[in-house]
Enzyme design. Sequence first.
Site, PDB file in Angstrom:
ATOM      1  N   ARG A 113      52.110  23.461 118.036  1.00  0.00           N
ATOM      2  CA  ARG A 113      51.630  22.628 116.923  1.00  0.00           C
ATOM      3  C   ARG A 113      51.889  21.143 117.150  1.00  0.00           C
ATOM      4  O   ARG A 113      51.310  20.300 116.486  1.00  0.00           O
ATOM      5  CB  ARG A 113      52.273  23.071 115.620  1.00  0.00           C
ATOM      6  N   HIS A 116      82.377  16.737 153.504  1.00  0.00           N
ATOM      7  CA  HIS A 116      83.210  15.542 153.325  1.00  0.00           C
ATOM      8  C   HIS A 116      82.419  14.318 153.758  1.00  0.00           C
ATOM      9  O   HIS A 116      81.745  14.375 154.776  1.00  0.00           O
ATOM     10  CB  HIS A 116      84.478  15.656 154.182  1.00  0.00           C
TER      11      HIS A 116
END
Length: 464
Positions: free
Chosen positions: A35, A443
Amino acid sequence: MAENFDLVVVGSGPGGYIAAVRASQLGFRTAIVERERLGGVCLNWGCIPTKALLRGAELLHQLKLGEQFGIQVENSSVDLAKLVGHSRGVADKLSGGIAWLMRKHNVTVIEGNARVTGKCRLEVDTGQGTTTIDAPHIVLATGAHARDLPGIPFDGELVWSAREAMTPKALPQKLLIIGAGAIGVEFASLYNDLGSEVTLVEALPRILPVEDADISAFVDKAFRARGITIHTGAKVEGVRPAGNGVTASVYSGGETRELQFDRVILAVGIGGNLDGLGLEALGVKLDRGFIATDDYCRTNVVGLYAIGDIAGPPWLAHKASHEAVICVEKIAGVAGVKPLEKSHVPGCTYCRPQVASVGLTESAARESGREIRVGRFDLAANGKALAIGEASGFVKTVFDASTGELLGAHMTGPEVTEQIQGFALARGMEATEAELKHAIFPHPTLSEAMHESVLDAWGEALNH
Ligand code: NAD
């Protein structure tokens, strides 16, 4: 004459549109009724536009951090209209993207307001008339709306819902935010970064009350350090117009004070969008204001299903999308469809510092009667966090001491919302400390703090 489909979805948010795409992929003749705008609240008025605004606020903050890198930025300021324009532009683009997806998957889009008028029958008020649709499977994905408080209704001017808070025409100088759940703290963080004087009022004893207590405490401290005023165990007894703003009666610490604000944002939770769906006449069972469903999103009415916010907590977009796939695949008879495991659903809050979590908090794990091990690693000892100048935050992990099962993970700090998926995956795969310890984390990354937190739970942290 009724139109016929195999499956009709009502609502096109992250539950509804995903249900439509999956249904189409599985060979159903599919329609979706909406809607408002395709994409629902998440895409138009929730997750996405707020992230666009928060990014702007974050950039403004980052500019202030520039000095530690030798960068001088003078007079940084934000053009509110442009920031809001960026946010609305992103929402528009994504809503257009959903329209494209519907076309690509041959899903018929019907604009209008749907009502279930019988078993396997819908009526859609299109504004120009009524269309009747028959389908053996109707999936309700109508979402939820913000709740207001007795005596403090939304008025769109002085008392804002998230919609007005996302499209401010001017920056409120003094802003009151009622409710410190995800929405309340995200707006507190946003408006504080933009320059408003923010007061946050929460009824429960701590902000972000569903998160682990250590996380709440950390964010509380960080917010206060930023100048945000926080009242917990507090409530706003009333709000009345005063000049161009309001006077609010704020009860906190045993006394009620009358405080002046320019605007108020109400963020005290949501209610299901049930009105006008015709559920009462059909005898659809509800549970605390939401539609009751079984493990496969089926309601008590044959052929009627409910997914996402309308089907109850957790009220998160990714839970809605996941339920969409479960629901449609079960209808289609796909083998091996598993029910949603709610404790595997991660939660993310995009305040500064960000918060992300999955599974049990430490106190919930203790209350479950298990013997637990808890690990914690602070970003102050993480090289990447130090390098990027954001070494504030931590990762906490909770394990079952006897089985080694990862019960919960809780993170706060930079980009933790991008990292929690590692722990969500671990929980989904029922990982124990053994797999997590042996996983290799790259890392230098912030994610190394996740690994260290796991190691810490077993007394084996290497970097603190
Ligand atoms: P919420 O239920 O998460 O938080 C509402 C808060 O308001 C609670 O802490 C509650 O104790 C408090 N409260 C209720 N009544 C009050 C009162 N009278 N005075 C003071 N405090 C009061 O709801 P929300 O923040 O409005 O968000 C709605 C839903 O949307 C939630 O389920 C939330 O998880 C979800 N959401 C998620 C995100 C995200 O994941 N980043 C963002 C926005 C919304």
